[in-house]
Motif scaffolding. Structure first.
Motif, short mmCIF file in Angstrom:
data_model
loop_
_atom_site.label_atom_id
_atom_site.label_comp_id
_atom_site.label_asym_id
_atom_site.label_seq_id
_atom_site.Cartn_x
_atom_site.Cartn_y
_atom_site.Cartn_z
N UNK A 41 -3.50 -6.67 -6.80
CA UNK A 41 -3.13 -7.45 -7.98
C UNK A 41 -4.39 -7.86 -8.73
N UNK A 42 -4.47 -7.43 -10.00
CA UNK A 42 -5.62 -7.72 -10.85
C UNK A 42 -5.33 -8.93 -11.72
N UNK A 43 -6.37 -9.63 -12.15
CA UNK A 43 -6.20 -10.72 -13.10
C UNK A 43 -5.40 -10.24 -14.30
N UNK A 44 -4.50 -11.09 -14.79
CA UNK A 44 -3.60 -10.67 -15.85
C UNK A 44 -2.29 -10.16 -15.30
N UNK A 45 -2.09 -10.34 -13.99
CA UNK A 45 -0.85 -9.94 -13.30
C UNK A 45 -0.59 -8.44 -13.40
N UNK A 46 -1.67 -7.66 -13.31
CA UNK A 46 -1.57 -6.20 -13.31
C UNK A 46 -1.63 -5.71 -11.87
N UNK A 47 -0.60 -4.99 -11.45
CA UNK A 47 -0.53 -4.53 -10.06
C UNK A 47 -0.78 -3.02 -9.98
N UNK A 48 -1.65 -2.64 -9.03
CA UNK A 48 -1.97 -1.23 -8.79
C UNK A 48 -1.40 -0.83 -7.42
N UNK A 49 -0.77 0.35 -7.38
CA UNK A 49 -0.13 0.84 -6.16
C UNK A 49 -0.90 2.04 -5.61
N UNK A 50 -1.16 2.02 -4.29
CA UNK A 50 -1.82 3.13 -3.61
C UNK A 50 -0.97 3.52 -2.40
N UNK A 51 -0.77 4.82 -2.20
CA UNK A 51 0.03 5.29 -1.08
C UNK A 51 -0.57 6.51 -0.41
N UNK A 52 0.06 6.93 0.69
CA UNK A 52 -0.36 8.11 1.47
C UNK A 52 -1.83 8.04 1.86
N UNK A 53 -2.32 6.85 2.17
CA UNK A 53 -3.73 6.67 2.50
C UNK A 53 -4.01 7.12 3.93
N UNK A 54 -5.13 7.80 4.11
CA UNK A 54 -5.52 8.32 5.42
C UNK A 54 -6.88 7.75 5.81
N UNK A 55 -7.09 7.41 7.11
CA UNK A 55 -6.27 7.78 8.27
C UNK A 55 -4.98 6.99 8.40
N UNK A 56 -4.93 5.74 7.88
CA UNK A 56 -3.70 4.98 7.90
C UNK A 56 -3.82 3.82 6.93
N UNK A 57 -2.68 3.32 6.50
CA UNK A 57 -2.64 2.25 5.51
C UNK A 57 -3.32 0.99 6.02
N UNK A 58 -3.07 0.65 7.29
CA UNK A 58 -3.61 -0.59 7.86
C UNK A 58 -5.12 -0.59 7.88
N UNK A 59 -5.73 0.54 8.26
CA UNK A 59 -7.19 0.62 8.32
C UNK A 59 -7.80 0.41 6.94
N UNK A 60 -7.21 1.03 5.91
CA UNK A 60 -7.72 0.87 4.54
C UNK A 60 -7.58 -0.58 4.09
N UNK A 61 -6.43 -1.18 4.39
CA UNK A 61 -6.20 -2.57 4.01
C UNK A 61 -7.26 -3.49 4.60
N UNK A 62 -7.55 -3.33 5.90
CA UNK A 62 -8.51 -4.22 6.56
C UNK A 62 -9.89 -4.12 5.92
N UNK A 63 -10.32 -2.90 5.57
CA UNK A 63 -11.65 -2.73 4.96
C UNK A 63 -11.69 -3.34 3.57
N UNK A 64 -10.68 -3.04 2.74
CA UNK A 64 -10.65 -3.59 1.38
C UNK A 64 -10.59 -5.11 1.40
N UNK A 65 -9.73 -5.66 2.26
CA UNK A 65 -9.57 -7.11 2.33
C UNK A 65 -10.86 -7.78 2.77
#
Length: 366
Positions: free
Chosen positions: A71-95
């Motif tokens: 979620x970007x300032x201005x209430x703009x939401x970006x969607x990402x899918x099919x992330x490899x190796x897995x969604x959870x791993x990508x989430x932890x790094x970005x967060x």
């Protein structure tokens, strides 16, 4: 200005809202920016400053079974899918990198569309609230570490009173040189990259999970290799004969705090990889690296300045009260931690004196 080298990248897809379709490509994160480049033409579909991100979540939608949303300032939401190796791993790094960026000094916004006073007020209130919430989580984790250290020193003092435990004195006396939040992964196992921490002790390296539980302790003399992949990532390996090696990969936005210590303690075992040169080149042309603590108070000053010119509407009162409560809770926790540090210092002094006294007695017995 040249584009920053990515810290990490993952193949995946990005939802182009204007075209109502998904585009495959590479999602990457640098020290300050989140990007997505399509394949095969490498067109940049999104380039988002971490400082503009309001929220990162894992959720499901009608478009895809599971996705990562930003979620970007201005209430703009970006969607990402099919992330490899897995969604959870990508989430932890970005967060992790986004959270650490929130605690860093503010950076220039550059040429952006001006916000209205109402949008600016809401953005500042929302940003201050999220930063305080994030700081609260960090302070809570830090407070738990202080409490655990105090308990550990109390246990040492108790152990020192028992003569038959004297061999354990020195194994418990490895005082913390530095401790940083990190994303950790056990190389060679099925485990993904997860939040945790790296604790550098005088005599060892400890890798812990998000709950503070010990995953592995690398004794100093047992460390065989330390490979530095970037200013934010390294791996440490302990080799064995007849069984698999133990290797952990550590990624952290605060890795510079640990590298200076690692270079001194493990200088003969540290090896710089080829990837590290690219980071050195880009960091040399980029403003100073982030440091903790500035953004929260800068946001508070900005918020007060706007409020003086634009008194809040009743609808904003609840948000302001929540920000005030969070700030008071953070202040209370900081005061508690100051007291814990004083207690920790006194306890460490007492423990050192007890160790010295028992050491002298042991030498007389020998």
């Amino acid at each position: 200005m040249s584009q920053e080298t990515s810290i990490h990248s993952w193949p995946g897809s990005y939802y182009i809202n204007s075209e109502k379709c998904w585009a495959s490509g590479i999602l990457s994160i640098s020290r300050t920016t989140l990007r997505f480049n399509s394949e095969p033409n490498q067109e940049n579909l999104i380039s988002l400053r971490l400082s503009r991100i309001m929220e990162i979540k894992m959720e499901s939608s009608s478009f895809i079974f599971s996705a990562l949303t930003v979620l970007e300032q201005g209430n703009i939401k970006h969607w990402f899918g099919s992330l490899k190796p897995c969604l959870t791993a990508v989430y932890h790094v970005l967060e992790h990198f986004w959270r650490e960026r929130l605690l860093s000094p503010t950076e220039p916004r550059g040429a952006e569309a001006p916000l209205s006073k109402g949008q600016e007020l809401i953005s500042l209130i929302s940003g201050a609230q999220r930063r305080l919430e994030d700081t609260g989580r960090v302070l809570n984790h830090q407070g738990e570490q202080f409490d655990n250290m105090i308990q550990g020193l109390d246990k040492i003092e108790s152990d020192l009173s028992v003569a038959d435990k004297r061999r354990n004195y020195y194994s418990h006396c490895s005082f913390v040189v530095t401790s940083i939040p990190a994303i950790v992964s056990h190389v060679g196992s099925s485990g993904t990259m997860k939040p945790g921490s790296l604790i550098v002790l005088v005599s060892s390296l400890e890798v812990r999970d998000a709950n503070g539980q010990l995953l592995h302790c690398f004794e100093k003399e047992e460390v065989d290799d330390v490979y530095v992949h970037s200013p934010y990532e390294f791996s440490v390996r302990q080799r064995f004969i007849g069984k698999p090696d133990i290797c952990f990969r550590i990624l952290s936005a605060r890795m510079t705090e640990a590298f200076s210590v690692l270079e001194m303690q493990y200088k003969k075992k540290v090896e710089i990889t080829r990837d590290y040169a690219a980071f050195q080149a880009t960091l040399a042309t980029t403003p100073g690296s982030p440091e903790g603590g500035g953004n929260i108070w800068s946001a508070a000053v900005q918020l007060l300045a706007v409020l003086q010119k634009n008194p809040p509407a009743p609808a904003h009162s609840l948000m302001l009260q929540q920000v005030k409560n969070l700030a008071l809770e953070a202040e209370t926790e900081l005061e508690r931690q100051d007291e814990a540090l004083d207690e920790l210092s006194c306890s460490a002094d007492r423990t050192t004196m007890n160790i010295n006294r028992h050491t002298r007695r042991m030498r007389k017995l020998l």
